[in-house]
Enzyme design. Structure first.
Site, mmCIF file in Angstrom:
data_model
loop_
_atom_site.group_PDB
_atom_site.id
_atom_site.type_symbol
_atom_site.label_atom_id
_atom_site.label_comp_id
_atom_site.label_asym_id
_atom_site.label_seq_id
_atom_site.Cartn_x
_atom_site.Cartn_y
_atom_site.Cartn_z
ATOM 1 N N LYS A 278 0.839 -1.202 0.000
ATOM 2 C CA LYS A 278 0.000 0.000 0.000
ATOM 3 C C LYS A 278 0.877 1.256 0.000
ATOM 4 C CE LYS A 278 -3.954 -1.819 2.639
ATOM 5 N NZ LYS A 278 -4.959 -1.620 1.582
ATOM 6 N N ASP A 289 -7.607 -3.128 10.669
ATOM 7 C CA ASP A 289 -8.053 -4.159 9.729
ATOM 8 C C ASP A 289 -8.472 -5.456 10.437
ATOM 9 O OD1 ASP A 289 -8.736 -4.549 7.105
ATOM 10 O OD2 ASP A 289 -6.799 -5.401 6.527
ATOM 11 N N ASP A 348 -2.913 -7.645 -1.647
ATOM 12 C CA ASP A 348 -3.663 -6.710 -0.802
ATOM 13 C C ASP A 348 -5.132 -7.121 -0.684
ATOM 14 O OD1 ASP A 348 -4.029 -4.577 0.841
ATOM 15 O OD2 ASP A 348 -4.008 -3.054 -0.750
ATOM 16 N N ARG A 352 -10.335 -11.453 1.999
ATOM 17 C CA ARG A 352 -11.185 -12.507 1.428
ATOM 18 C C ARG A 352 -10.486 -13.868 1.487
ATOM 19 N NH1 ARG A 352 -11.575 -9.222 -4.070
ATOM 20 N NH2 ARG A 352 -11.363 -7.606 -2.472
HETATM 21 N N1 BES Z 1 -8.129 -3.718 4.440
HETATM 22 C C1 BES Z 1 -8.315 -3.300 3.097
HETATM 23 C C2 BES Z 1 -9.621 -2.546 2.887
HETATM 24 C C3 BES Z 1 -9.798 -1.232 3.586
HETATM 25 C C4 BES Z 1 -9.594 -0.044 2.919
HETATM 26 C C5 BES Z 1 -10.244 -1.175 4.892
HETATM 27 C C6 BES Z 1 -9.804 1.165 3.551
HETATM 28 C C7 BES Z 1 -10.441 0.026 5.531
HETATM 29 C C8 BES Z 1 -10.225 1.201 4.859
HETATM 30 C C9 BES Z 1 -8.320 -4.522 2.181
HETATM 31 O O1 BES Z 1 -7.550 -5.585 2.587
HETATM 32 C C10 BES Z 1 -7.815 -4.088 0.863
HETATM 33 O O2 BES Z 1 -6.659 -3.755 0.777
HETATM 34 N N2 BES Z 1 -8.674 -4.116 -0.151
HETATM 35 C C11 BES Z 1 -8.299 -3.754 -1.472
HETATM 36 C C12 BES Z 1 -8.832 -4.816 -2.385
HETATM 37 C C13 BES Z 1 -8.278 -4.748 -3.785
HETATM 38 C C14 BES Z 1 -6.794 -5.059 -3.778
HETATM 39 C C15 BES Z 1 -9.012 -5.747 -4.644
HETATM 40 C C16 BES Z 1 -8.922 -2.399 -1.756
HETATM 41 O O3 BES Z 1 -10.025 -2.125 -1.290
HETATM 42 O O4 BES Z 1 -8.260 -1.618 -2.421
HETATM 43 ZN ZN ZN Z 2 -7.190 -5.736 4.599
HETATM 44 MN MN MN Z 3 -5.550 -5.414 1.916
#
Ligand code: BES
Ligand code: ZN
Ligand code: MN
Length: 500
Positions: A278, A289, A348, A352
């Site tokens: 990230k 998280d 990331d 899931r």
């Molecule tokens: N933990 C994040 C989602 C998240 C984002 C939680 C902002 C709280 C605030 C999750 O693991 C993630 O990184 N999701 C990605 C998915 C993508 C790579 C398909 C996302 O939402 O960008």
């Molecule tokens: Zn996450």
């Molecule tokens: Mn993630």
């Protein structure tokens, strides 16, 4: 803050601070507020007549009796318009009053139950909301280094004049205490720094809950997960320095005669994104998280305290998501515990992955319903906003209706989103049963249909990405970990137990 119940007229309370209330547009207060007004020689009526007190929601007037009664101060909290008033109004009014009392260094506070008089609300529910609003607003996370902790009120006494209502007031207040304990635990776990709130620390929290309330706990390590072929969970854990923990709490675990609900919470104790790292800006927020896991552990704490007559299982797969020489990588193909294969597009999209094996494990309990909570996608925050509502995906109308009813009652808002098959196509893979990311568009829907591949029972998925951490405090939710989901889950479970 200790909660007491006393059969007395509030003006005769020995507390230093008394809290009464006023609806908007009331010119001559009645009930307990009227009784105090008389004891104060019409001080409240005078404030209203002069326009200094309107009874608007959130308004708090402070009056100094100067010997007219024993208390040092009387606070009148506005309840807003009576036709718009509900339990959420009770929680907010209680919060506004207790926060002001704390600012004024009150020690012993007495309050009436808001809304059970001319408000017309159910006495037990109104008492529960009064205590919930007061307790939840008084929460503070004690950071390890902070010098002055700040003032805390030592007791809150709920006064009730009518003997016939004491039992209902007591029941409501005790329920609120149990629920607040669960919310506090969830908030604490989110607020702890990620080097403290590790998977091991989450397992400890589960052990503490189990010991305190007679639940069964299982803490699975890497080997335990490997024996169960949890390849998706282990893939994320591969790069983690902190040992992963697959935590299972069982309330009434052997009571297969009872309806079975499994709660599943995403427990990524820190999400760097892994190899698909990230951006560094605000990455620290990713300590939240594990907000889903925190909500499940908080709910299990409350379930134990309330001894809810259901079989309730809490599952929290917990690991960090780190970039490391051993970390899983984009293009890896992973096999989950149900035999399905996953092509990694982004490391990331780790939530899931760990949920996949947890949802498969949920089936071993032959559940009547499974509810997962996860800070799963940024896309959900884009869709519904931060601190506004969680998204709910559900394959069962009755389950969805029950959760929506619980949401209405608690004001923990959830908004239905569709499980369209069209989303499934975006995660079609040439080399595996599915990809773990479908790209940018519809990111919240694709994450949900991914999870669906691992479910085989009535199921609801709550994407709480925008809800676990509050940038700014509001009403009875201070800045930081919110404990979102605990009150919703308990209201759902209580509704199910009562078959209401
Ligand atoms: N933990 C994040 C989602 C998240 C984002 C939680 C902002 C709280 C605030 C999750 O693991 C993630 O990184 N999701 C990605 C998915 C993508 C790579 C398909 C996302 O939402 O960008
Ligand atoms: Zn996450
Ligand atoms: Mn993630």
């Amino acid at each position: 803050m200790e909660i007491k119940i006393e059969k007395t007229a509030i003006q005769s309370s020995t507390a230093d601070t008394l809290i009464v209330n006023l609806f908007e547009d009331v010119t001559i207060p009645g009930g307990a507020t009227g009784a105090i007004d008389k004891a104060l020689n019409g001080a409240i009526t005078e404030l209203i007549a002069g326009g200094d007190l309107k009874g608007k929601a959130g308004e708090v007037a402070v009056i100094y009796p100067r010997g007219a009664i024993a208390a040092r101060r009387v606070m009148v909290v506005g309840l807003g318009k009576s036709e718009e008033f509900d339990l959420e109004g009770v929680r907010r009014a209680s919060a506004a009053a207790i926060k002001r009392a704390r600012e004024l260094n009150a020690q012993h506070v007495a309050t009436i139950v808001h809304g059970a008089g001319i408000g017309g609300l159910d006495v037990a529910q109104a008492a529960q909301a009064t205590v919930e609003g007061s307790l939840l607003a008084s929460y503070r996370f004690d950071a390890p280094k902070k010098k002055e902790a700040g003032h805390d009120i030592s007791s809150l006494t709920i006064t009730e004049y009518d003997e016939a209502r004491i039992a209902a007031v007591t029941a409501g207040a005790r329920t609120a205490e149990a629920i607040a304990a669960g919310v506090f635990l969830a908030r604490d776990l989110v607020n702890m720094p990620p080097n403290v709130a590790t998977p091991t620390r989450l397992a400890q929290a589960a052990q503490t809950i189990a010991e305190a309330h007679g639940l069964t706990v299982t803490v699975g390590d890497r080997d335990w997960a490997a024996e169960r072929n949890m390849g998706a969970f282990l893939a994320v854990a591969q790069g983690a320095g902190e040992p992963p923990k697959f935590i299972v709490l069982e309330h009434n675990g052997d009571r297969t005669d009872l309806p079975t609900v499994v709660l599943v919470g995403k427990g990524v104790t820190f999400d760097t994104g892994g190899i698909s790292i990230k951006p560094s800006e605000r990455m620290g927020d990713m300590k939240s998280d594990m907000g889903g896991a925190a909500a499940v552990l908080g709910a299990m704490e409350a379930v134990g305290r309330l001894n809810i007559p259901l079989r309730v299982i809490g599952i929290t797969p917990a690991t960090e998501n780190m970039p490391d020489a051993n970390a899983y990588r984009p293009s890896d193909i992973i096999t989950a515990s149900n035999g399905k294969t996953i092509e990694i597009i982004s490391t990331d999209a780790e939530g899931r992955m760990i949920l996949a094996d947890a949802l498969v494990h949920a089936e071993t309990f032959q559940p009547d319903a499974v509810i997962d909570l996860a800070t799963l996608t940024g896309a959900c925050v884009i869709a519904l906003g931060g601190g506004v509502a969680a998204g709910i995906f559900c394959n069962d109308d009755a389950l969805r209706d029950r959760l929506l009813a619980a949401s209405d009652a608690t004001y923990e808002r959830i908004w239905p989103l569709p499980l369209y098959d069209d989303y499934r196509r975006t995660i079609n893979s040439d080399v595996a049963d599915m990809k773990n990311s479908g790209g940018r568009f519809g990111g919240v829907g694709t994450s949900a249909v991914f999870l669906r591949e691992f479910t085989n029972y009535p199921w609801a998925h709550l994407d709480i990405a925008g809800m676990a951490l509050a940038e700014r405090g509001k009403d009875y939710t201070p800045t930081g970990g919110t404990g979102f989901g605990v009150r919703l889950l308990i209201a759902y479970l209580q509704g199910l137990a009562a078959k209401g």
